[in-house]
Design an enzyme around this catalytic site. Structure first.
Site, PDB file in Angstrom:
ATOM      1  N   ARG A  85       0.845  -1.191   0.000  1.00 34.07           N
ATOM      2  CA  ARG A  85       0.000   0.000   0.000  1.00 34.07           C
ATOM      3  C   ARG A  85       0.876   1.234   0.000  1.00 34.07           C
ATOM      4  NH1 ARG A  85      -4.715   2.565   2.394  1.00 34.07           N
ATOM      5  NH2 ARG A  85      -4.500   4.671   1.598  1.00 34.07           N
ATOM      6  N   ARG A  94      -5.094   2.025  -4.850  1.00 32.56           N
ATOM      7  CA  ARG A  94      -4.380   1.287  -3.812  1.00 32.56           C
ATOM      8  C   ARG A  94      -4.591  -0.206  -3.957  1.00 32.56           C
ATOM      9  NH1 ARG A  94      -7.695   4.648   0.313  1.00 32.56           N
ATOM     10  NH2 ARG A  94      -7.073   6.064  -1.284  1.00 32.56           N
ATOM     11  N   ASP A  97      -6.802  -1.263   1.214  1.00 28.44           N
ATOM     12  CA  ASP A  97      -7.143  -0.226   2.180  1.00 28.44           C
ATOM     13  C   ASP A  97      -7.932  -0.904   3.291  1.00 28.44           C
ATOM     14  OD1 ASP A  97      -7.488   2.291   3.325  1.00 28.44           O
ATOM     15  OD2 ASP A  97      -9.276   2.735   2.146  1.00 28.44           O
ATOM     16  N   ASP A  99      -9.789   0.117   6.742  1.00 27.23           N
ATOM     17  CA  ASP A  99     -10.232   1.231   7.576  1.00 27.23           C
ATOM     18  C   ASP A  99     -10.928   0.708   8.819  1.00 27.23           C
ATOM     19  OD1 ASP A  99      -9.342   3.299   5.947  1.00 27.23           O
ATOM     20  OD2 ASP A  99     -11.214   3.405   4.829  1.00 27.23           O
TER      21      ASP A  99
END
Length: 160
Positions: A85, A94, A97, A99
């Site tokens: 990343r 990317r 990811d 989160d």
């Protein structure tokens, strides 16, 4: 054990494989309770060489862990780094990811840890998979449930 919601996204390389290996790596520190189905969504980030970014693959998972919120965030960043990343530009393409969406309804507004994730309510590509695994989840700051947030965005005409 704390209940945690994590979003997965990516639009470069073998994203499904990245999701699988990220889940395998995360299972070393977390117990995965459930995963949403996969959603393909258009990129909202900047153009790349004058062309739109490739579509994203998105999902959300529910995990439990004894890791503290900041330690879990560091683990997510470590897993992203293993998957190459790069954080070159805001909303750029990317490989992976991860989160941290919600950690046991903790509210944190520090520069290093924002909980719940500050943009959950603005993103159908997070809300729809979240509704798959926890349709009764309520935003701890807004007091609004997933379905209400989805309806608000679709009424505004936000595409998936």
């Amino acid at each position: 054990m704390s209940n945690i919601l994590i979003a997965l996204g990516g639009n470069l390389g073998a994203v499904r494989d990245s999701f699988d290996t990220a889940c395998d790596m995360l299972s070393q520190t977390c117990h995965i309770i459930s995963k949403s189905k996969l959603y393909t969504t258009p990129a909202i980030g900047p153009l790349v060489d004058g062309k739109p970014q490739p579509d994203y693959l998105n999902a959300v998972m529910h995990v439990v862990s004894t890791l503290a919120p900041y330690d879990l965030l560091q683990e997510l960043h470590r897993i992203e780094a293993v998957h190459d990343r790069k954080r070159k530009e805001h909303w750029g393409s990317r490989t992976l990811d991860l989160d941290l969406l919600d950690y046991e309804n903790v509210i944190s507004d520090t520069p290093t840890l924002m909980l719940p994730h500050p943009h959950i309510q603005d993103r159908l590509f997070v809300l729809l998979p979240l509704a798959d695994i926890d349709p009764n989840w309520t935003h701890p700051k807004l007091g609004t449930n997933v379905q209400t947030m989805i309806e608000a965005l679709t009424q505004k005409g936000q595409p998936l």
